[in-house]
Design a protein around this motif. Structure first.
Motif, PDB file in Angstrom:
ATOM      1  N   GLN A 185       0.899  -1.224   0.052  1.00  0.00           N
ATOM      2  CA  GLN A 185      -0.010  -0.484   0.104  1.00  0.00           C
ATOM      3  C   GLN A 185       1.035   0.967   0.019  1.00  0.00           C
ATOM      4  OE1 GLN A 185      -2.750  -0.712   2.997  1.00  0.00           O
ATOM      5  NE2 GLN A 185      -3.751  -1.715   2.260  1.00  0.00           N
ATOM      6  N   PRO A 186       1.702   1.446  -1.229  1.00  0.00           N
ATOM      7  CA  PRO A 186       2.068   2.889  -1.176  1.00  0.00           C
ATOM      8  C   PRO A 186       1.327   3.699  -1.462  1.00  0.00           C
ATOM      9  CG  PRO A 186       2.954   1.424  -3.346  1.00  0.00           C
ATOM     10  CD  PRO A 186       2.130   0.524  -2.658  1.00  0.00           C
ATOM     11  N   ASP A 187       2.309   4.999  -0.674  1.00  0.00           N
ATOM     12  CA  ASP A 187       1.319   6.473  -1.012  1.00  0.00           C
ATOM     13  C   ASP A 187       2.059   6.709  -2.258  1.00  0.00           C
ATOM     14  OD1 ASP A 187      -0.280   6.955   1.422  1.00  0.00           O
ATOM     15  OD2 ASP A 187       1.182   6.382   2.456  1.00  0.00           O
ATOM     16  N   VAL A 188       3.506   6.681  -2.938  1.00  0.00           N
ATOM     17  CA  VAL A 188       3.935   7.372  -3.483  1.00  0.00           C
ATOM     18  C   VAL A 188       4.835   5.764  -4.333  1.00  0.00           C
ATOM     19  CG1 VAL A 188       5.906   8.597  -4.809  1.00  0.00           C
ATOM     20  CG2 VAL A 188       4.359   9.235  -2.497  1.00  0.00           C
ATOM     21  N   LEU A 189       4.192   5.593  -5.645  1.00  0.00           N
ATOM     22  CA  LEU A 189       5.541   4.650  -6.133  1.00  0.00           C
ATOM     23  C   LEU A 189       6.005   5.793  -7.353  1.00  0.00           C
ATOM     24  CD1 LEU A 189       6.179   2.182  -7.936  1.00  0.00           C
ATOM     25  CD2 LEU A 189       3.379   2.590  -9.250  1.00  0.00           C
ATOM     26  N   ILE A 190       7.514   5.571  -7.665  1.00  0.00           N
ATOM     27  CA  ILE A 190       8.356   6.110  -8.014  1.00  0.00           C
ATOM     28  C   ILE A 190       8.816   4.548  -9.030  1.00  0.00           C
ATOM     29  CG2 ILE A 190      10.385   6.971  -9.102  1.00  0.00           C
ATOM     30  CD1 ILE A 190      10.552   7.681  -6.150  1.00  0.00           C
ATOM     31  N   VAL A 191       8.261   5.643 -10.371  1.00  0.00           N
ATOM     32  CA  VAL A 191       8.781   4.010 -11.497  1.00  0.00           C
ATOM     33  C   VAL A 191       9.225   4.174 -12.953  1.00  0.00           C
ATOM     34  CG1 VAL A 191       6.748   4.313 -12.233  1.00  0.00           C
ATOM     35  CG2 VAL A 191       7.108   1.918 -13.001  1.00  0.00           C
ATOM     36  N   GLU A 192      10.395   2.990 -13.318  1.00  0.00           N
ATOM     37  CA  GLU A 192      10.824   3.058 -14.651  1.00  0.00           C
ATOM     38  C   GLU A 192       9.394   2.988 -16.096  1.00  0.00           C
ATOM     39  OE1 GLU A 192      12.667   0.807 -16.866  1.00  0.00           O
ATOM     40  OE2 GLU A 192      12.493  -0.863 -15.508  1.00  0.00           O
ATOM     41  N   GLY A 193       9.808   3.397 -17.097  1.00  0.00           N
ATOM     42  CA  GLY A 193       9.339   4.088 -17.928  1.00  0.00           C
ATOM     43  C   GLY A 193       9.880   3.436 -18.960  1.00  0.00           C
ATOM     44  N   SER A 194      11.021   2.822 -19.862  1.00  0.00           N
ATOM     45  CA  SER A 194      11.933   2.533 -20.558  1.00  0.00           C
ATOM     46  C   SER A 194      10.872   2.934 -21.841  1.00  0.00           C
ATOM     47  CB  SER A 194      13.150   1.880 -19.774  1.00  0.00           C
ATOM     48  OG  SER A 194      13.947   1.711 -18.836  1.00  0.00           O
ATOM     49  N   TYR A 195      10.172   1.673 -21.954  1.00  0.00           N
ATOM     50  CA  TYR A 195       9.919   0.920 -22.998  1.00  0.00           C
ATOM     51  C   TYR A 195       8.223   2.233 -23.295  1.00  0.00           C
ATOM     52  CZ  TYR A 195      12.895  -2.549 -23.188  1.00  0.00           C
ATOM     53  OH  TYR A 195      13.682  -3.705 -22.871  1.00  0.00           O
ATOM     54  N   GLY A 196       8.656   2.524 -22.460  1.00  0.00           N
ATOM     55  CA  GLY A 196       6.808   3.969 -22.842  1.00  0.00           C
ATOM     56  C   GLY A 196       5.681   2.573 -23.163  1.00  0.00           C
TER      57      GLY A 196
END
Length: 543
Positions: A185-196
């Motif tokens: 249950q994270p409040d914030v997600l920092i996620v990679e989007g390498s392939y869009g």
């Protein structure tokens, strides 16, 4: 860099913010400063120049967490340690062992073991109220997704950082388990989007396509040169060639050169941490170096290098070396295959060599995998990093995400405040679509688009030659720009004699791909000298 400043060392008990020193745009590394209440956490340090982290003259954070050992996430750690020896740096155990591969130009005795190992899936408290928990992220052995938890006086805040992650299993590492993340249950997600927003075939299908291409080259008496990064892809390819049924037992030499060989040695030290299937494989034969079991895998020395190409073989080497070192005076005897760089330009040194082909072997999630993770975690804020700005903007423009989450695509030096509340205010979606007109003139169809489309940085590559290829995808028509490299490769088809049964002379070969539904190569890239049982010759006009 923006004039905004990173968060100060003191702050409100409930403040959440992220200041990117690098977000992985172009060849830029990833380095993120996160503030959770009074605590500052540095996530990765892939900077080539750490001077921004030294500007204040004091440590930039209270603690540093490294997601994995690839250089765009880790290359600045040694300089950071030298600048601030007391700053604690943590990573998974496997990552601590792989990190020295980032500094092979430094004497081993000058690289201290400054990174401390953390266990998997066990919350570790660093400071009062602040803890971190590592989850295997796929992508690379030791790669970790990191859950930060901060317990404030009135509530608990959670931030989840994926680093580079992959949900699918690869040959030497198992994928990230979404099931293991349930309940975080994270409040914030920092996620990679390498392939869009791109979508790609399953990893195993990509592997089979690459194996087929290598097999075609060897059958045509050509050697295969595979320039790869030091860590990760090269070792995956070796394991693929060692274990795939088309190569098992084959009388073939596979040579490994440069820093790729150093990384293979490092992997051998990690065997207890690799998947069970790999450990079982290693019980019966060596993982890499093997002169007894076919195909043979050996280091390339100067003596053997002089004899390269006399009989078909496979060579894996550093992507930055001069490829003419291996091809000699006749590159036509070699098939040079380099990985597609979906985020940045390739660093392969193939200057003066024509006919270099690319292959796709994904190491990150496509759009479906990225969205799957987001929808399972359901955070309030999503920060997209690690990809070209246009790819990340494409992700942030998806309606299914726009309606549910606060989406951010910050650039380097842009402070992102992350207020946590009960209400959701939908942000305005970015402009992504272009309206045009279609006109039919007898035998010609013209599609006209507004000039605003040329402002997108991707337009330069799309319009490189002024030629496009169109194909149907369901009910939609897909346009693709043809590159100069592709046109040069197509022009080489004319060099094949007209009486030879091969893809160059087959009427179903267009744009380097086979479009015969009856062929096992249908929709795959093919080479001019390739062949399949349903070959049909081009019917040239007579008279």
């Amino acid at each position: 860099m923006s004039n905004q400043r990173p968060p100060a060392s003191s702050g409100e008990d409930d403040r959440l913010a992220c200041f990117p020193y690098g977000v992985g745009h172009s060849a830029e590394g990833v380095c993120l400063l996160v503030q959770m209440g009074p605590h500052r956490i540095l996530l990765d340090c892939g900077l080539n120049d750490i001077s921004p982290l030294q500007a204040a003259g004091s440590p930039p954070a209270d603690v540093v967490l490294c997601s994995h050992a690839h250089s765009d996430h880790a290359q600045g750690l040694l300089a950071l340690h030298n600048a601030f020896p007391q700053l604690p740096i943590y990573a998974s155990e496997v990552t601590t062992q792989l990190l020295p591969l980032n500094w092979l130009d430094v004497r081993p005795e000058d690289v201290p073991r400054f990174c401390q190992a953390l266990p998997w899936q066990t919350p570790i408290e660093f400071r009062e109220g602040l803890s971190a928990q590592l989850f295997p992220a796929g992508h690379l052995p030791g790669a970790a997704a990191i859950l930060l938890t901060y317990t404030a006086p009135h509530r608990t805040y959670r931030l989840f950082y994926t680093g580079d992650f992959f949900l699918s299993n690869a040959r030497l590492v198992e994928g990230l388990s979404v099931e293991a993340l349930r309940g975080t249950q994270p409040d914030v997600l920092i996620v990679e989007g390498s392939y869009g927003t791109a979508r790609y075939p399953h990893r195993r299908q990509q592997e089979n396509q690459l194996v087929e291409r290598i097999d075609q080259a060897l059958a045509a008496k050509r050697s295969v040169l595979l320039p790869v990064p030091t860590l990760g892809l090269g070792q995956e390819l070796l394991m693929l060639l060692r274990s795939h049924h088309q190569f098992t037992g084959r009388n073939l030499d596979i040579w490994v050169d440069g820093t790729v060989a150093n990384a293979c040695d490092a992997y051998l030290e990690l065997l207890p941490h690799l998947p069970t299937s790999v450990q079982n494989f290693a019980r019966h034969q060596p993982l890499f170096w093997d002169e007894r079991v076919r195909p043979r895998v050996r280091r390339l020395d100067e003596q053997q290098q002089q004899n390269l190409g006399q009989t078909p073989c496979i060579v894996l080497t550093d992507e930055t070396v001069n490829l003419k070192t291996y091809c000699g005076s006749d590159p036509s005897l070699w098939a040079i295959l380099r990985p597609e760089r979906l985020r940045y330009p390739s660093t392969v040194n193939d200057t003066g060599i024509t006919g270099v082909e690319t292959y796709l072997l994904t190491e990150h999630n496509d759009c479906m995998g990225t969205n799957q993770l987001i929808h399972n975690l359901r955070p309030q804020h999503v920060i997209f990093i690690h990809g070209s700005p246009t790819y990340l903007a494409d992700l942030a423009g998806l309606e299914e995400l726009q309606n549910r989450y606060h989406l951010h695509t910050p650039g380097r030096g842009t402070l992102v405040e992350l207020p946590i509340g009960e209400t959701f205010i939908q942000p305005a979606p970015p402009e992504r679509n272009y309206e045009g007109e279609l006109t039919e003139f007898g035998t010609v169809v013209t599609i006209t688009l507004p000039e605003a489309i040329a402002a997108d940085p991707r337009w330069q590559d799309f319009a490189d030659t002024g030629l496009v290829e169109a194909r149907w995808q369901g009910e939609e028509l897909v346009l693709r720009g043809l590159s100069q490299r592709e046109l040069l490769s197509q022009s080489s088809n004319a060099k094949m004699p007209a009486n030879v049964d091969c893809c160059a002379n087959c009427r179903h070969q267009r744009g380097q791909r086979c479009w015969n539904p009856a062929s096992p190569l249908y929709a795959f890239k093919v080479t001019p000298e390739g062949y399949c049982p349903v070959f049909e010759p081009i019917e040239f006009p007579t008279g």
